[in-house]
Every structure is written in C-alpha cells, then in structure tokens.
Design a protein around this motif. Sequence first.
Motif, PDB file in Angstrom:
ATOM      1  N   ALA A  72       8.106   3.557   3.407  1.00  0.00           N
ATOM      2  CA  ALA A  72       6.819   4.239   3.529  1.00  0.00           C
ATOM      3  C   ALA A  72       5.683   3.268   3.794  1.00  0.00           C
ATOM      4  N   ASP A  75       4.810   2.733   7.420  1.00  0.00           N
ATOM      5  CA  ASP A  75       4.386   3.903   8.176  1.00  0.00           C
ATOM      6  C   ASP A  75       3.337   3.513   9.213  1.00  0.00           C
ATOM      7  N   VAL A  83       6.535   8.526   7.549  1.00  0.00           N
ATOM      8  CA  VAL A  83       7.122   8.500   6.207  1.00  0.00           C
ATOM      9  C   VAL A  83       5.998   8.460   5.194  1.00  0.00           C
ATOM     10  N   MET A  93       9.390  12.884   5.362  1.00  0.00           N
ATOM     11  CA  MET A  93       9.477  12.093   6.576  1.00  0.00           C
ATOM     12  C   MET A  93       9.748  13.013   7.754  1.00  0.00           C
TER      13      MET A  93
END
Length: 797
Positions: A72, A75, A83, A93
């Motif tokens: 994450a 991202d 995510v 996601m």
Amino acid sequence: MKLRKKVLSSSISSALLVCSGAAIAADPAPKEETHVVVVTAQNRTQQAQDVPIALQIIGADQIDKLAAPNLAEMDGYIPGLSVSAEQPTQPSMSLRGIGTGDFGIGTDAPVGMYIDGVYAGKTGGAVMNFNDVQRIEVLKGPQGTLFGRNSAGGAISVVTREPGRENELEARLRYGKYQTRNVELLANAPLSDSTALRISAVHHGSDGFLKDAKTGASLQHGTDSGVRATLRWDAPARAKVLLSVEAEKLDHMARPAIGLIAGVPAVPANPANYLDPRTAPVFNDAINNGETRDFHGGTLRIEVPLGWATFNSTSAMRRFDSRNRQDNDGTNRITHYVDTENAERNRSWQQEFRLSGNTGMADWVTGLSFYHEKANQTSQVNTNTNTLDTIFGNVAGMPVFSLLEGAGAMAGIPAGLLGNSWQENMHVAGRYKASAIYGDVIWHLAPRLNLTTGVRYTRDDKRFSWYSPTRSANALDSSLQRLQGLGFFDALVGMGAISEMEMMMALGAMTQNIEFTSAGATAKPLEKRNKWNDTSPRAVLDYKLNEDMMVYGSIAKGYQSGGFNALQVNATYEPEKVWNYEVGMKNYYRQYKLLVNASLYHYKFSNLQSLALVNNGSAIPTYQVTSSDQEAQGLDFEARWQPMRDLRLNLSAAYIDQTYKTFTTSDGVKLDGQPVGTPKWTSAFGADYWVRDVAGGDLNFTLQHAYSGATRCNADALQGACLVTPRFRVGSSTQRTDLRAGYEAASHKWAAALFVNNVFDKRYVTGIGNTTASVLGTPYASVNRPRQVGLELRVNM
C-alpha cells in the motif's frame, strides 16, 4: 570483441527487465557480470520480455528505495494498480479499475493476491508487511489459467527469497519523523550439503502524525511485527522441498475520523461550512479503539523433476484473527457518539498440484487446485441513548428519550433512559469450497510465432449464514422494566400527554434495531447455500519481429464466483464474468538501450461487485455490496532508458476510460453510461544516478514521482467522491515526489541512506465518511500523510 559487446548488451537488457513496467528505481547499475533475471508469471521460467501479458515487476531494491513497508505504501508507483491499507485488516485494491473494496467475508476479490503461489484472500490477511521479498509480479487482465484461484481482474504475485548455500547475516534499520521505525533482520545458513535455513524478521512502528486535540494522545501509534522461517532440502533425484512457517502480530490505533463540523452539528450538514481536515483539530472518543491482527501460516512446496515433466505440489494453511474498532462521528460529544467494529476469524487450507513440461513443440502446464475456507465475522455498531435521542429528533422530530426524561422529571420519577449504551451486531459465517482444473499450452507454431491456449474449469460451493439479534442495551432494558412496573407509560397515555399509538412507536424505537433492520435472522441464523460452475478460456498469439521485438494479441475470460452481502440478510450476488481483449508490443532497442512496452485493452464486465454506502431503510446508512455491468478501454505504457552506465530513466503510465453499462443506485439514481470514478490517467517517473569511487564506495541518487488524475465524477453524491467545498476538494488529482541519497561501501558490508517521501508535502483529502452525516450531521474525512524524512542503515556480516 563483438561477442563480448553482445553479451554485455544482453545483460543490460536483462537488468532493465528486472522492473519491467515499474516506474521506480532499479537495481544497482549493471556490471558485465550482471546475471539474467527471470520471472515466473506464467508458471514457467521466462524473461519478462517473452511474456505476452501486461506485466509489471517490482524488485526488492525498488521497495527499499521507497522505504515502503508494504504494498500500500507503493500506491501510485504502479500505474493501473490502486492499493489502500489505511485499515490494514480491511484493505482494498483494484487493477485496471476492477476491485470491490468490500471488507465483508461474503465476496471474493477480482484481483488475486498470492504469496509464493498461495492465495492470500482479500480481507484481514491480504496486505501484510514485506518480509524478505525477492520480487513482486503484477499481471493485468484475467489470469484464471495460471493460478490456483481465479483472478478475474488480475493477479499480484509476491515471491520471497529461498534459502541459499552461503552464510548471510543482515540487519537494516530505518528511522524517521513521527517516531517511524522499521527494523529488518535476516539470517541464512547452510545446515548440510543438502539443507539450508533462512529466517527473517521485520518490525514496523510509528506514533503517527495526528493527535487528539483534547487529550494530546496519538491517534495512530502502533506496531506490526512478523517473522518467517524457511527450510530448504535438496532431496535426491534433483527434487526440492521448501517448508515455510510465518507469523505476524499487528496492534495499533484504528483509522482516525477527522470531524468536519465546528460547534454543535446540525442536519443537514452544510458543506460550505466544512473545516479543512488537513488543519482541523481531531477529536476521537471511540471506546476500546484499536486495530489488531494475529496471523499464522505454513506452506509446504515440493518440486520433483520426472524427466518428461516437472511435478509441483503446494500445500498451505493460513489462519488469522483480526479486529478493527473505530470512531465514526469525528467528535467527542456524547450526544453524537457512534463507533463501529469489525472482527474476523479466518481459517483456510489450500492444495495445488501442477505438472509442467516442454516437448519442443509445446510448453505446457496443467494443474488441480483445492481451496477450503471457514470465516466468521461480526460487524458491530456501538452508540448510546443520548445519540439515539439526537437521531430520533433529527430524523422524526421526536427526541424520545429526552421527552420521556422530561415527563418523568415532572412526575418526580427519574426515568434513567439517557446515558445508556446501545449495541447492535450482525454475525455472519461462511464455509467455502472451491476446486479447479486448468491447463495452459504455448504452441511453437514457427521459430518466431507462438499460440497460447488455456482453459479453466471452476466449481464453487458456498454456505453462508446471517444472525442479527435484537440490540443489546441491558441498562436501558432495566429502566424500561422499572418504568413499566410503575405504570409510568400508561399514566402518560391516561394524562393525554401522548397518544397510545405514539407510545407504541416510542417503545418500539427504544427496543428495536436501528441499524441492522433486515428481517429473518433475529431469532436464529438464516443460512443459504449456492453452487456455481464456470469454464474460462484464454488464447494468445505472439510473434517476434526480431530478437528484441514482439507483438501479441489475446482474448481471455475471467470469472469470480457469486457471493453474499455480509450486512444485508438473505442478499446474494451472481458470479462476475469479464471478457478482456488485448493487443500489445514489447520492444528493446539495443543501440539506444531503450525499452518500450505498451498494450491496448478493452473489457466488458458483468455483475462487478462494488462497495457503496447505501440508504437501506435503517437509521444509519451502511456499506453494502452492489453489482453493476461495466466496460472499459485503456492503455498501459512503459519506457526505460539507460543513456549511460550510471544513469537510468523510466516512465510508466496507464490510461482507462471506465463507465457503467447499466446501474441504478439504491436511491434510484441511474448511472448508465456515466464514469465509475476511476481516474483516466495515472503515471510514474523515476531516475537513478550513480557516482562511483567516492570514499571507497558508491553514491546513488534516486528521484521518483507519481501522478494520479482526478476522480471521474458521476451523479451518486452519497459517496462523497467528488465533494467540493470552499476549503478543500475530494477527488482532485494527486502528486507525490520521493528522494533518496544512499552510500554503499565497496565491500558491500554496510550502507547508509537519507530518504524523503512526499518531498513537497502535498496534502490531500483522500476520502469522506458520510455514515453519520444524514442523521447526526457529523461527516468526517481522511487525509494522506505529510512529508516524511528518515535515515536508513544496513549492515551485512
């Protein structure tokens, strides 16, 4: 001399392929001995440029340079992949705009997450901290003929490092602003000529950047620790056995709710008066606030060469218990208190058998997959009678509890109706079985022409139950029973203070659920069972124009089984199906050391399950799963250029035009032909530069930048995805820039680095929570993290 030049060029090309498609920093600048890096995206060992799939790869070095503890935190740097793990036990996601965001156990995920080939699910155990990762392969489009679980929208495959034959001992420490710390320890040791052990551990912690404006307490502090041990045995007859066990424990505060209203909230809330959540004081008073996860897993992988084929077996067990209790009003007012809790207990077992081989005419793989899962989940709403009094007053103009309290005071009877707790629960349980047989064959039709054909047959058998008992409010029930015994309510009716009908309505409001109001599962659980079957084909034609240039076209069907809405009794969903059509090219221009890959695609998706805030007749809107038909066309592009030995530049981008074909919201808003919300453009840029022979080592400078376009708005205002106020906007385009300056000694025994994430301190409102906005006037927001500065030290022994 020509041969040497060709080998070096090939090595550089291979190094470029390590992170094909990821617009982030690459591995250290290549030397002549750089080895060829391969991927296993198609369950075969191949160079990335030979795989006719839109494929992005992230190496361990790239993860380190972003100081990213989990997927994450990357991202934005993998265009097309989104995510979010703001709540790590409830991650979401999407890939090419396909994803649910649902945290309930009733649905599956169209994007499959796999750890060493083991399906990680989509709820509490899907996104965990990186631990000794070798690479991450992101495959876009349906991948049902390549993985044990069907992945209608794509697959994310995390490959960890195997034990080696050399002794290794490494420690890495990362420390930054807000007491952010990350510690990684690694030990690898050969135990004999045929066995080796690898143990890795990671610890991540932070105090967070938000503090409660009244108490001064951190609203984000916590830790996440994990350990993995892998034993490798090189068995006789060139067989290989890998046994891995892992554990993780997460314990920190839940996602803070930043309130948007100053003073006493009013209904309806006026966006013109919203505070800016990037600077607003934060008040959270959720009782027992916290997010925890206790995870354990074990995997046994066996590989046996048979001469004519290779046999692989993967057996895995995963179990976790998670809990997330968070504030849902963004205030510290007793008259506006709401918190929610999601608790999950999950046990899964997986078995996959695979045979693969190469006859010269064909490269083939076939497999059998079995998956069993037991999941129990409780969704809970906690409030009090003071808050219910506010809700009844706002919604019906009748603050029941305070009116009765006032009547009791006039009669000299303390009613005791205010100040009491109120809890509602939705208990759900799922028992799932999935089995599949799949095959995938690459036919070598000509020296440069290949035809890949694949098919998958899937059978899903699911049982699901709902149980939503009447609210729990013991203190309130005691007060009501006492007042009934005193004849209090009959007296009020007899005096004419209230009609008999109004009294019945008032008593009903005080004794019935206000949130989980679905009928049919109050006295005992209601169970449903569904079975689904599907056959999904895949066909790919690829042609090599020359050694470094390939074009391809593919047609693939994706499937995901039907499911159940965890927060609505007796609500089921039909299976998802997608047809994806794609053409692409993969090119490497040796004379320019330039790699260019691109793909064009179009898909049609039926019954795509998505999470949405729904007004379903309850007092407080709930997040429920809705299904819609969607379609999209898009482009994935990447370019990597190495103009000189010590400089690398890369660019990747994704374009998508995603719209609803047919969909009407629960409020009757028709969204046919309107955008789903996915930004049209996402892109990332990276640059790496090395300065050699500085104080006996090398300097490396890395610049990385990620861009995401604005949310494409539609008419569904309830979601708040495109809210515009005088002080802020939700859904605007976003940018992030990261810098890193590192030094590594020539001996490779130690290295140090300074990193700055979000260099320009770009602040955005990432989401609006409207759960309590319509009944309490208490919308709240989430924001991204501010600039993060830190130091890193690595020591090898």
